[in-house]
Each structure stands twice: as structure tokens, then as C-alpha cells.
Write an enzyme that holds these catalytic residues in place. Structure first.
Site, PDB file in Angstrom:
ATOM      1  N   ALA A  10       0.764  -1.239   0.000  1.00  0.00           N
ATOM      2  CA  ALA A  10       0.000   0.000   0.000  1.00  0.00           C
ATOM      3  C   ALA A  10       0.799   1.297   0.000  1.00  0.00           C
ATOM      4  O   ALA A  10       0.298   2.319  -0.448  1.00  0.00           O
ATOM      5  CB  ALA A  10      -0.945   0.010   1.207  1.00  0.00           C
ATOM      6  N   CYS A  46       3.502  -0.733 -12.360  1.00  0.00           N
ATOM      7  CA  CYS A  46       3.896   0.478 -13.094  1.00  0.00           C
ATOM      8  C   CYS A  46       5.031   0.140 -14.058  1.00  0.00           C
ATOM      9  O   CYS A  46       6.006   0.870 -14.170  1.00  0.00           O
ATOM     10  CB  CYS A  46       4.289   1.603 -12.143  1.00  0.00           C
ATOM     11  SG  CYS A  46       5.668   1.223 -11.043  1.00  0.00           S
TER      12      CYS A  46
END
Length: 486
Positions: free
Chosen positions: A294, A416
Site C-alpha cells: 500500500a 507500473c
């Protein structure tokens, strides 16, 4: 021999006595470093210690307290030099008589940084770039080094019209693209195999463009329209994001985290591609949701906002010190439905019972090739072996996360990067091992509409997308939404 009045034979004033400062005199203030010196120091730290360019530069700029224009110059020099270093070396090698390998590291970085100004920054006068480089060379080295630096840079300046990226050609497309856009040849070859030559060149070119800023509006506190008006009135060049429903793209205006709106919890600094992840999870108020990896909390808080502060988002990260980052973000945004925990995401099944969550997000650790324009050193520090090692970690985390999804629940996997071994292949292999999961194309229309317009989500769309950095000028991101069969 004529001497100045008051000087002795040893050249000292006051009859040969050494000069002494008056008692209690304050020591001379240290000379402040210039923007180019700070950039050079940062480049050396990144190169020699593996420091992240953004973190190292932020520290250096904070310590130096430069004027805004000088800080912008230092930033441009650091990122631009790292981005273009292979192309710069290609040209420097033409003029360094003894080769680049024999240069001291600081001299090599100084030449790169100065050549970058001459070849890529038209707004900087050539004499300013050359003279400052010579001055730095004199301070750090000796006459011979400064003379060599002067000679090489003046040769580059004289030949600037010929030293262009378009002039670099080779029958091998990988070599040509590698040198033209400054990427490792091995990485270009992987992208050529995955995307073809035209798309690969577009990826490389986009990765060298300066990133723009963006913020995600906290929908619990303010509308996007009101935020746009507020930012515009404050002098920011802001516009609605082309891809993220609650995103705002900011092209000029400075550090968005150093604003009253940020401190008041009206927005979060986040890349536009990253904003799509929580939107695709699409959690409802009252759900139990898990964010496995997170920190620093951007996607966690987005999930909590979408849930209108109701239900619960468990935010896990492996690093204990990052727990405070997540908690701080939630507090700033006024979110009380976030609980931050610490641990290895692969061990979350030891903490929670199987099928505990309505939705699980695994934003997995990855090679990061989608964020090269923000962290240009990534392309020089990663290797093919790293891709394989990271894929193995992702596989382990996927296994752990999937068991925590309840029947009928959602599992979203994102990275990503634009590496197929970490993205499409990873998910396909997971589905082969877990027939209880399937792709889920039931995405919010507000997310799908711009993706269809851009041709990213076409007729073959099943529930996963690969955003490339040239699509929206945002980060490269892979996102897959899977559903566990009831």
C-alpha cells in the site's frame, strides 16, 4: 625589485607578520554552490551509490535553498543528463582523445551535464554552459583537466548542427534506437519483440519527456470543477485529466504538495495512470477491502474515498516506517476507514482467513519501466535478471492475495511497468493455475470511455489494459481486473 608599499620580502603585509582576524570575528560564510554544482553532486551520488535521483535531488535542493529558477535548472540538469547519458557518451567519445573510461567519475559527469546543455537546452547560452564547466573543473581539479573540459565542450559547440539524434543510424534497429533515445540495448530489444519498432520508438521518446504534475481530487470534500477553479485562481495551469475521472493535470505551478489545498486534504498528488487502479477495483461503501502493497497510500486513500468513508480498507506494507506515511495520508484526507498494518504481503494468509475480502488490490513490486520519465536511473540500474527475479516475487504475492478474495469478489493486479513477463504473461499463467478466477470486463464507464477513444480498450477488451507512457503523457501501467467465480 619594486614591491607594493607595506609588503615585506615574504609578500606578507604588516612587516611580514601573518594576518590575524580580530578576536571574536565571525568565520567567513562558506561559498554557496551553484545550480550546476548541486546537479553535479547529485549525479555523482546517483551514479556511485545507487541513490534514487528524485530523493537525492530533493535533499540537495532542500539543503541548498536555491532560488526557484536555479532549482529548476538543477532539476533539469539531473534528470536530463541521466535520461540522455548514452547518447551524450556517444557524442563525447568523438572528442575525448583518451576515451571516456579513463576519466575520473566527476569529470565524466561534468562533461555529460555540460554536453546536455549544449545539445538539448537551447535556452542556455553555449558560453554559459562551457564557462561554468571550466570553472567547476578548475575548482575540483587542475589546469590540465579544465583545459581538456574546455576543449571537448568547445568542439561539441562547433559541431552542434551535426550532433542530432536523427543523425544516429544503424542497420540494427535496436542499436539505432538505443543510441538515439539513450536506452540500454537489451531493453530496446525486449520492447521491439513485444511492441514492434514504431511503438518502441514512441515509448523511448515519451520516457525522455519531462513529466507534468497531477492531483486526484478528494471527492468527499470538493468537486473537480471547484478544484480546477481554485488552482487556476492560484496561478496553476490546470486542466481535467484526459484519463482519470477525478484527476487534474497540472503543467505549471510548482510543488503540488506544498499548497494549502493539499494540506487541507482537498487533493492527493498522484499520477493519472495510477488513479485508474482504485477506480477499476470499484469498491462499494461498506465493503471489506485489502491493499496488499500500500505505501505511500495513494491507492489506499483512493479506495477509501470511493467507499465514502464506510467499510474498511486494510493497508499493508512490508516496511514498518511506511505505515506512518499511510496513516498520515488518511488523516490528512479525513478518512477514518483505513487501517494500516505491516508485514510481508506473501504472509497475509497467516493473518486473515481465506475469503475475507470483497476486493483485494495487489499493486505489485515491479521493474518500474513505466515511470522512467520520473526516475530515469531505472533504465540503467535494472537488468534482464531483475525482471525474472521480480516476476517470481509477483507470482508468490499473487498466490497469497488470491486466496483472500471471497467467492464473487474482485482481485485487481497492477504494476507500473510495461514488461509483459510481469504483466500479461503473469496474469495468464495465474489464470491457468487458478480456474476459479476469470477476467472481469465490468469496468466503470467513466474509466472505459477515454480508453476506448484512445484505442486502448478495443473490441478484444477482456478486463486488462496496458497503458504506455505516450498514450496520455502519464506513467506506463498495467491493470487487470479478475473475479473469483461464485
Amino acid at each position: 625589485m619594486n614591491q607594493r608599499k607595506g609588503n615585506s620580502r615574504n609578500g606578507r603585509p604588516n612587516g611580514g607578520r601573518p594576518f590575524r582576524k580580530p578576536a571574536g570575528a565571525a568565520p567567513a560564510a562558506p561559498r554557496k554552490k551553484t545550480a550546476r554544482e548541486i546537479a553535479l553532486d547529485t549525479l555523482l551520488r546517483v551514479s556511485e551509490t545507487g541513490a534514487y535521483s528524485n530523493l537525492q535531488l530533493n535533499r540537495a535542493l532542500s539543503d541548498a535553498q536555491l532560488q526557484r529558477a536555479d532549482a529548476a535548472l538543477a532539476t533539469e540538469l539531473v534528470y536530463g543528463t541521466i535520461q540522455r547519458q548514452l547518447t551524450l557518451d556517444h557524442w563525447l567519445a568523438h572528442f575525448a582523445a583518451k576515451g571516456l573510461r579513463k576519466l575520473e567519475p566527476w569529470v565524466h559527469q561534468l562533461l555529460r551535464m555540460s554536453a546536455y546543455q549544449l545539445l538539448y537546452l537551447d535556452r542556455i547560452p553555449a558560453h554559459a554552459a562551457v564557462n561554468e564547466a571550466v570553472t567547476i573543473a578548475k575548482r575540483r581539479g587542475h589546469q590540465g583537466i579544465s583545459g581538456m573540459v574546455n576543449g571537448i565542450l568547445r568542439s561539441i559547440d562547433r559541431n552542434r548542427s551535426e550532433l542530432t539524434a536523427s543523425a544516429i543510424t544503424d542497420r540494427d534497429a535496436a542499436i539505432a534506437l538505443s543510441l538515439r533515445h539513450s536506452y540500454p540495448e537489451w531493453l530496446v530489444r525486449r520492447w521491439l519483440g513485444a511492441f514492434g519498432e514504431q511503438t518502441t520508438e514512441a515509448i523511448c521518446a515519451a520516457g525522455n519527456e519531462p513529466p507534468h504534475g497531477s492531483v486526484r481530487v478528494n471527492r468527499l470534500r470538493e468537486s473537480r470543477e471547484k478544484t480546477l477553479l481554485q488552482l487556476t485562481e492560484q496561478g496553476f495551469e490546470a486542466a481535467p485529466s484526459d484519463v482519470a475521472p477525478y484527476g487534474v493535470a497540472v503543467k505549471r505551478g510548482g510543488n503540488m504538495a506544498d499548497t494549502d489545498g493539499y494540506r487541507a486534504g482537498l487533493w492527493t498528488v498522484q499520477d493519472e495512470s495510477s488513479m485508474l487502479v482504485a477506480e477499476i477495483v470499484a469498491p462499494k461503501a461498506g465493503m471489506q477491502v485489502l491493499d496488499c502493497c500500500a505505501a505511500p497510500g495513494g491507492k489506499t486513500t483512493h479506495l477509501a474515498e470511493l467507499m465514502e468513508g464506510k467499510g474498511k480498507v486494510w493497508a499493508n506494507d512490508v516496511h514498518p516506517h511506511k505505515r506512518e506515511l499511510i496513516e498520515g495520508q488518511a488523516e490528512r484526507l479525513g478518512l477514518t476507514n483505513v487501517e494500516a498494518i505491516t508485514g510481508d504481503a506473501g504472509e497475509l494468509p497467516d493473518r486473515f482467513a481465506p475469503g475475507s475480502f470483497d476486493a483485494v488490490l495487489l499493486d505489485a513490486p515491479c521493474s518500474g519501466f513505466g515511470v522512467i520519465r520520473r526516475k530515469p536511473e531505472i533504465k540503467w540500474t535494472k537488468s534482464e535478471e531483475d525482471v525474472l527475479a521480480i516476476a517470481a516475487i509477483q507470482r508468490r504475492l499473487l498466490e497469497a492475495a488470491s486466496g483472500l478474495v471471497k467467492p464473487g469478489g474482485v482481485l485487481v493486479y497492477s504494476t507500473c511497468t510495461i514488461e509483459r513477463a510481469e504483466n500479461e504473461e503473469q496474469v495468464e499463467q495465474f489464470l491457468e493455475r487458478h480456474p476459479e478466477f476469470e477476467f472481469d470486463a465490468d469496468w466503470p464507464e467513466a474509466v472505459l470511455a477515454p480508453l476506448r477513444t484512445a484505442g486502448i480498450a478495443d473490441d478484444s477488451f477482456r478486463g486488462s489494459i496496458q497503458l504506455l507512457p505516450q498514450h496520455f503523457g502519464s506513467d506506463g501501467f498495467y491493470i487487470a481486473r479478475l473475479r473469483r467465480r461464485p
